[in-house]
Design an enzyme around this catalytic site. Structure first.
Site, PDB file in Angstrom:
ATOM      1  N   THR A   1      -8.204   5.295 -16.749  1.00 48.40           N
ATOM      2  CA  THR A   1      -7.239   4.962 -15.714  1.00 48.40           C
ATOM      3  C   THR A   1      -6.504   6.236 -15.321  1.00 48.40           C
ATOM      4  O   THR A   1      -6.887   7.337 -15.751  1.00 48.40           O
ATOM      5  CB  THR A   1      -6.308   3.812 -16.181  1.00 48.40           C
ATOM      6  OG1 THR A   1      -5.496   3.411 -15.088  1.00 48.40           O
ATOM      7  CG2 THR A   1      -5.420   4.213 -17.353  1.00 48.40           C
TER       8      THR A   1
ATOM      9  N   LYS B   1      -9.655   9.303 -13.652  1.00 47.55           N
ATOM     10  CA  LYS B   1     -10.852   8.701 -13.044  1.00 47.55           C
ATOM     11  C   LYS B   1     -11.744   9.694 -12.285  1.00 47.55           C
ATOM     12  O   LYS B   1     -12.951   9.513 -12.227  1.00 47.55           O
ATOM     13  CB  LYS B   1     -10.452   7.582 -12.078  1.00 47.55           C
ATOM     14  CG  LYS B   1      -9.989   6.310 -12.750  1.00 47.55           C
ATOM     15  CD  LYS B   1      -9.748   5.259 -11.674  1.00 47.55           C
ATOM     16  CE  LYS B   1      -9.375   3.922 -12.245  1.00 47.55           C
ATOM     17  NZ  LYS B   1      -9.431   2.873 -11.207  1.00 47.55           N
TER      18      LYS B   1
ATOM     19  N   ASN C   1     -14.550   4.593 -13.798  1.00 48.17           N
ATOM     20  CA  ASN C   1     -13.515   3.847 -14.541  1.00 48.17           C
ATOM     21  C   ASN C   1     -14.038   3.354 -15.890  1.00 48.17           C
ATOM     22  O   ASN C   1     -13.306   2.735 -16.645  1.00 48.17           O
ATOM     23  CB  ASN C   1     -12.965   2.681 -13.717  1.00 48.17           C
ATOM     24  CG  ASN C   1     -13.958   1.539 -13.576  1.00 48.17           C
ATOM     25  OD1 ASN C   1     -15.151   1.696 -13.848  1.00 48.17           O
ATOM     26  ND2 ASN C   1     -13.484   0.389 -13.145  1.00 48.17           N
TER      27      ASN C   1
ATOM     28  N   ASP D   1     -15.338  -1.172 -10.217  1.00 42.44           N
ATOM     29  CA  ASP D   1     -14.358  -1.746  -9.286  1.00 42.44           C
ATOM     30  C   ASP D   1     -15.019  -2.461  -8.101  1.00 42.44           C
ATOM     31  O   ASP D   1     -14.511  -3.482  -7.631  1.00 42.44           O
ATOM     32  CB  ASP D   1     -13.410  -0.661  -8.760  1.00 42.44           C
ATOM     33  CG  ASP D   1     -12.297  -0.336  -9.750  1.00 42.44           C
ATOM     34  OD1 ASP D   1     -12.017  -1.163 -10.630  1.00 42.44           O
ATOM     35  OD2 ASP D   1     -11.715   0.762  -9.641  1.00 42.44           O
TER      36      ASP D   1
ATOM     37  N   ILE E   1      -5.759  -6.738  -2.697  1.00 44.63           N
ATOM     38  CA  ILE E   1      -6.169  -6.349  -4.054  1.00 44.63           C
ATOM     39  C   ILE E   1      -4.970  -6.081  -4.970  1.00 44.63           C
ATOM     40  O   ILE E   1      -5.139  -5.817  -6.153  1.00 44.63           O
ATOM     41  CB  ILE E   1      -7.155  -5.165  -4.056  1.00 44.63           C
ATOM     42  CG1 ILE E   1      -6.492  -3.884  -3.575  1.00 44.63           C
ATOM     43  CG2 ILE E   1      -8.399  -5.492  -3.249  1.00 44.63           C
ATOM     44  CD1 ILE E   1      -7.336  -2.653  -3.890  1.00 44.63           C
TER      45      ILE E   1
HETATM   46  P1  NAP Z   1      -3.968   5.424  -3.343  1.00 48.64           P
HETATM   47  O1  NAP Z   1      -5.264   6.130  -3.515  1.00 48.64           O
HETATM   48  O2  NAP Z   1      -2.694   6.133  -3.646  1.00 48.64           O
HETATM   49  O3  NAP Z   1      -3.898   4.876  -1.815  1.00 48.64           O
HETATM   50  C1  NAP Z   1      -2.732   4.284  -1.312  1.00 48.64           C
HETATM   51  C2  NAP Z   1      -2.998   3.714   0.071  1.00 48.64           C
HETATM   52  O4  NAP Z   1      -1.785   3.055   0.517  1.00 48.64           O
HETATM   53  C3  NAP Z   1      -3.315   4.787   1.130  1.00 48.64           C
HETATM   54  O5  NAP Z   1      -4.221   4.257   2.056  1.00 48.64           O
HETATM   55  C4  NAP Z   1      -1.933   5.010   1.764  1.00 48.64           C
HETATM   56  O6  NAP Z   1      -1.986   5.509   3.077  1.00 48.64           O
HETATM   57  C5  NAP Z   1      -1.408   3.597   1.786  1.00 48.64           C
HETATM   58  N1  NAP Z   1       0.042   3.583   1.967  1.00 48.64           N
HETATM   59  C6  NAP Z   1       0.988   4.075   1.139  1.00 48.64           C
HETATM   60  N2  NAP Z   1       2.220   3.896   1.683  1.00 48.64           N
HETATM   61  C7  NAP Z   1       2.023   3.310   2.900  1.00 48.64           C
HETATM   62  C8  NAP Z   1       2.885   2.888   3.944  1.00 48.64           C
HETATM   63  N3  NAP Z   1       4.235   3.033   3.835  1.00 48.64           N
HETATM   64  N4  NAP Z   1       2.341   2.292   5.033  1.00 48.64           N
HETATM   65  C9  NAP Z   1       1.009   2.143   5.141  1.00 48.64           C
HETATM   66  N5  NAP Z   1       0.124   2.531   4.194  1.00 48.64           N
HETATM   67  C10 NAP Z   1       0.633   3.110   3.081  1.00 48.64           C
HETATM   68  O7  NAP Z   1      -3.905   4.083  -4.226  1.00 48.64           O
HETATM   69  P2  NAP Z   1      -5.142   3.176  -4.718  1.00 48.64           P
HETATM   70  O8  NAP Z   1      -5.571   3.607  -6.061  1.00 48.64           O
HETATM   71  O9  NAP Z   1      -6.142   3.127  -3.611  1.00 48.64           O
HETATM   72  O10 NAP Z   1      -4.425   1.749  -4.921  1.00 48.64           O
HETATM   73  C11 NAP Z   1      -3.944   1.022  -3.801  1.00 48.64           C
HETATM   74  C12 NAP Z   1      -3.516  -0.388  -4.236  1.00 48.64           C
HETATM   75  O11 NAP Z   1      -4.620  -1.089  -4.784  1.00 48.64           O
HETATM   76  C13 NAP Z   1      -2.423  -0.416  -5.315  1.00 48.64           C
HETATM   77  O12 NAP Z   1      -1.502  -1.415  -4.971  1.00 48.64           O
HETATM   78  C14 NAP Z   1      -3.161  -0.796  -6.572  1.00 48.64           C
HETATM   79  O13 NAP Z   1      -2.362  -1.524  -7.486  1.00 48.64           O
HETATM   80  C15 NAP Z   1      -4.252  -1.693  -6.019  1.00 48.64           C
HETATM   81  N6  NAP Z   1      -5.459  -1.736  -6.881  1.00 48.64           N
HETATM   82  C16 NAP Z   1      -5.854  -2.950  -7.390  1.00 48.64           C
HETATM   83  C17 NAP Z   1      -6.982  -3.033  -8.188  1.00 48.64           C
HETATM   84  C18 NAP Z   1      -7.402  -4.353  -8.769  1.00 48.64           C
HETATM   85  O14 NAP Z   1      -8.201  -4.371  -9.721  1.00 48.64           O
HETATM   86  N7  NAP Z   1      -6.963  -5.466  -8.217  1.00 48.64           N
HETATM   87  C19 NAP Z   1      -7.744  -1.874  -8.450  1.00 48.64           C
HETATM   88  C20 NAP Z   1      -7.329  -0.657  -7.896  1.00 48.64           C
HETATM   89  C21 NAP Z   1      -6.181  -0.599  -7.116  1.00 48.64           C
HETATM   90  P3  NAP Z   1      -1.811   7.104   3.348  1.00 48.64           P
HETATM   91  O15 NAP Z   1      -3.189   7.679   3.164  1.00 48.64           O
HETATM   92  O16 NAP Z   1      -1.319   7.173   4.732  1.00 48.64           O
HETATM   93  O17 NAP Z   1      -0.814   7.615   2.351  1.00 48.64           O
END
Ligand code: NAP
Length: 280
Positions: free
Chosen positions: A67, A71, A92, A108, A223
């Site tokens: 994690t 990763k 992962n 994932d 998600i």
């Molecule tokens: P990440 O790589 O940091 O990506 C974050 C995303 O959110 C980017 O597209 C970012 O856009 C966007 N964002 C952030 N602030 C924003 C705002 N104010 N308005 C619009 N868009 C915004 O994170 P990640 O690892 O992809 O994870 C994203 C989410 O998925 C998290 O909530 C995480 O908990 C969830 N997740 C769930 C699982 C599951 O198993 N269910 C697995 C993985 C992740 P910018 O590029 O413009 O910053």
């Protein structure tokens, strides 16, 4: 217990790692199936990652999950990376092979697709256009999963538009970048909407997305799993759309890893869901 069954160790490596729900999931399956083994937290600082990974076979681990923040860095440190994980750009899961070499996987995409199938067993990726909101790490796993399952049109939109454009260029057809300001209209005639941003997560504002163009039968997936029902999912449910939360992806991504280490693909029971839910 079968006489030839050996004690197996697995764990999750991260920094920090204490928040991980993975021990609850895997230890539930170990106990449920009467296996000899344990799944433990492995707090490993980034500069120690290589040493920690090479220690896995020595310490008798069948493998581990990775994690934040390991990763991506771990891809360069293992002996081989599965092609699907390579297209996602992160691993992962690590499997210690019989010859003690390390294989990197990413489960994932499987977790995401399976969460949709659990909610709608007849769901098909090629049923219609898909809108994916967000272009971070999780979006890559979602898109690779959708493409592997035959999605024909993926409209990708991200607040920072350049990231969506880069990703659309990298993945090619069927991914098309849509400007952030056009995201509301991008929902017209879609069959599936996926939120992969952190917007709507506990402590964050709701996702700024109007559902007025969303067809009434489109499946809406978020998600995020804290909270289980985000403002987006509440909005969609109140309009009558079917919805899927992020808990199913979290639980399902663990299944192929458990299979690789313990030799059986475990199931997701209401008891397991309740156990994990109780940790939030
Ligand atoms: P990440 O790589 O940091 O990506 C974050 C995303 O959110 C980017 O597209 C970012 O856009 C966007 N964002 C952030 N602030 C924003 C705002 N104010 N308005 C619009 N868009 C915004 O994170 P990640 O690892 O992809 O994870 C994203 C989410 O998925 C998290 O909530 C995480 O908990 C969830 N997740 C769930 C699982 C599951 O198993 N269910 C697995 C993985 C992740 P910018 O590029 O413009 O910053």
């Amino acid at each position: 217990m079968a006489a030839d069954q050996t004690y197996k160790l697995a764990g999750v490596m991260g920094w920090p790692v204490a928040h991980s729900r993975s021990p609850v999931i895997h230890n539930h399956w170990i106990a449920h199936h009467g296996l000899q083994g344990a799944y433990v937290l492995l707090p490993v600082q980034p500069e120690q990652l290589g040493l920690a990974l090479r220690s896995l076979p020595v310490l008798g681990f069948a493998g581990c999950n990775l994690t934040i923040p390991h990763k991506v860095a771990a891809m360069r440190l293992v002996d081989r990376v599965d092609p699907l994980a390579r297209s996602i750009g992160a691993i992962n899961t690590i499997v210690v092979e019989k010859d003690q070499s390390l294989t990197g996987l990413n489960t994932d995409s499987f977790g995401f697709i399976q969460s949709l199938l659990d909610a709608q067993p007849d769901w098909r990726a090629d049923a219609g256009a898909v809108a994916v909101i967000g272009a971070g790490g999780a979006a890559r796993a979602v898109i690779v999963g959708l493409m592997a399952n035959g999605a024909r049109e993926i409209r990708l939109t991200n607040r920072s538009g350049a990231k969506a454009l880069d990703m659309a260029q990298e993945f090619g057809e069927p991914v098309r970048a849509v400007p952030w300001e056009d995201r509301h209209e991008a929902l017209a005639d879609i069959a599936l909407l996926v939120n992969t941003t952190n917007q709507g997560m506990h402590g964050q504002p709701p996702l700024d997305l109007s559902l007025h163009q969303l067809p009434g039968n489109a499946l809406v997936s978020d998600i995020i799993y804290v909270p289980m029902e985000t403002p987006l999912l509440i909005d969609a449910r109140q309009r009558g759309n079917p919805t899927v939360n992020g808990l199913g992806m979290l639980l399902n991504q663990a299944r192929p890893a458990f299979d690789a280490w313990f030799g059986m693909l475990p199931g997701i029971t209401p008891e397991l869901r309740a156990k994990v839910h109780a940790t939030f």
